[in-house]
Design a protein around this motif. Structure first.
Motif, short mmCIF file in Angstrom:
data_model
loop_
_atom_site.label_atom_id
_atom_site.label_comp_id
_atom_site.label_asym_id
_atom_site.label_seq_id
_atom_site.Cartn_x
_atom_site.Cartn_y
_atom_site.Cartn_z
N UNK A 214 -28.54 64.69 57.39
CA UNK A 214 -27.48 63.67 57.34
C UNK A 214 -26.72 63.83 56.02
N UNK A 215 -25.44 64.13 56.13
CA UNK A 215 -24.63 64.39 54.95
C UNK A 215 -24.64 63.19 54.00
N UNK A 216 -24.85 63.48 52.71
CA UNK A 216 -24.88 62.50 51.62
C UNK A 216 -26.10 61.58 51.67
N UNK A 217 -27.03 61.85 52.60
CA UNK A 217 -28.27 61.08 52.65
C UNK A 217 -29.47 61.95 52.31
N UNK A 218 -29.63 63.08 53.00
CA UNK A 218 -30.74 63.99 52.68
C UNK A 218 -30.26 65.43 52.47
N UNK A 219 -28.95 65.60 52.36
CA UNK A 219 -28.35 66.91 52.14
C UNK A 219 -26.89 66.69 51.74
N UNK A 220 -26.33 67.64 51.02
CA UNK A 220 -24.89 67.63 50.72
C UNK A 220 -24.27 68.79 51.49
N UNK A 221 -23.35 68.47 52.40
CA UNK A 221 -22.76 69.49 53.27
C UNK A 221 -21.38 69.88 52.76
N UNK A 222 -21.13 71.18 52.74
CA UNK A 222 -19.84 71.74 52.33
C UNK A 222 -19.07 72.13 53.59
N UNK A 223 -17.98 71.44 53.86
CA UNK A 223 -17.19 71.70 55.06
C UNK A 223 -16.17 72.81 54.85
N UNK A 224 -15.61 72.91 53.64
CA UNK A 224 -14.57 73.88 53.34
C UNK A 224 -14.99 74.73 52.14
N UNK A 225 -14.59 76.01 52.11
CA UNK A 225 -15.01 76.91 51.02
C UNK A 225 -14.71 76.38 49.62
N UNK A 226 -13.56 75.72 49.46
CA UNK A 226 -13.17 75.25 48.14
C UNK A 226 -14.02 74.07 47.67
N UNK A 227 -14.87 73.53 48.54
CA UNK A 227 -15.71 72.37 48.17
C UNK A 227 -17.01 72.76 47.48
N UNK A 228 -17.36 74.04 47.49
CA UNK A 228 -18.66 74.44 46.93
C UNK A 228 -18.82 73.99 45.47
N UNK A 229 -17.82 74.31 44.66
CA UNK A 229 -17.91 73.97 43.24
C UNK A 229 -17.97 72.46 43.05
N UNK A 230 -17.14 71.73 43.78
CA UNK A 230 -17.09 70.27 43.67
C UNK A 230 -18.43 69.64 44.03
N UNK A 231 -19.04 70.08 45.14
CA UNK A 231 -20.29 69.46 45.60
C UNK A 231 -21.47 69.81 44.68
N UNK A 232 -21.49 71.03 44.18
CA UNK A 232 -22.56 71.43 43.25
C UNK A 232 -22.44 70.64 41.95
#
Length: 253
Positions: free
Chosen positions: A196-214
């Motif tokens: 579940x996104x933002x509950x037990x995992x952080x999901x990256x939907x778009x390539x440019x989101x990797x840096x932001x989510x990390x």
């Protein structure tokens, strides 16, 4: 069997006993769709790793229960300290071809991140490659050290391309991370149905989101604790062997 045209074994089994369940924990119909689809028509139930697999077999009027892979949680060391290491340690584990794909997706992000934070990437794999843009440690899989590497990492990474194969799998490395109570940043393909996104995992939907989510996880210890703890609880509730076995019995019988 890429050259086989007809499921003779499945048809024979069906004549001997109608109570047949075929389990699909991967979308391997890609390699021989006619054979796989015909084989599935000779069973009473189709056990599926996730909803994508179940939807593929919608043309067959059979029950399609979702069956999570069972994991022996006794093997894992659950992470307790969510303070960041120095260097911040990321981890990925996989077969050589999967590691190559992973690095093709994640390398630019880690290179950019390395400009501002001290980090290293642990890769548990047979794959070897000279990487100079950020520090990397390669380790072969060894059960005596594997679980320690997981628990000592700060963040588990899972980057994969979007494909029919990716969507139909249940990635074991995600289950490894969750069983070790690691916070995870992941592509949305091949995840356990209980992610579940933002509950037990952080999901990256778009390539440019990797840096932001990390960076989001790096900056927020409470978020790391929340994701890691919830991931571990989800494993207990849904993938622990005894829970998986209860569902297995319901499917088979």
């Amino acid at each position: 069997y890429p050259d086989q045209k007809f499921p003779y074994m499945e048809r024979l089994l069906n004549k001997l006993n109608k109570n047949i369940t075929i389990d699909f924990w991967d979308s391997f119909w890609v390699y021989n769709p006619n054979l796989v689809n015909k084989a599935a028509s000779y069973c009473q139930k189709i056990s599926c790793a996730n909803n994508f697999v179940a939807e593929h077999f919608n043309f067959i009027p059979r029950p399609k229960p979702i069956f999570p892979i069972g994991v022996n949680l006794k093997n894992y060391i659950q992470k307790q300290d969510y303070n960041l290491s120095d260097p911040i340690t990321f981890i990925y584990t996989g077969l050589p071809n999967n590691v190559e794909t992973f690095l093709s997706i994640i390398s630019l992000t880690l290179k950019e991140l390395y400009k501002t934070v001290n980090l290293k990437l642990i890769l548990i794999t047979r794959h070897r490659e000279n990487i100079t843009d950020f520090p990397v440690e390669f380790h072969n899989f060894d059960e005596s050290t594997f679980y320690k590497h997981l628990a000592s990492a700060d963040i588990g990474l899972y980057a994969i391309e979007d494909s029919e194969i990716s969507r139909g799998k249940m990635a074991m490395k995600i289950l490894d991370y969750m069983a070790a109570a690691l916070p995870i940043v992941a592509s949305p393909y091949g995840l356990t149905p209980h992610a579940v996104n933002n509950e037990n995992i952080i999901i990256v939907e778009e390539p440019e989101e990797w840096l932001e989510k990390i960076q989001l996880l790096i900056k927020d210890i409470d978020l790391r604790k929340k994701i890691g703890y919830n991931a571990w609880i989800s494993m207990i509730q849904n993938h622990e062997i005894s829970q998986s076995y209860k569902l297995f019995k319901k499917i088979i019988f």
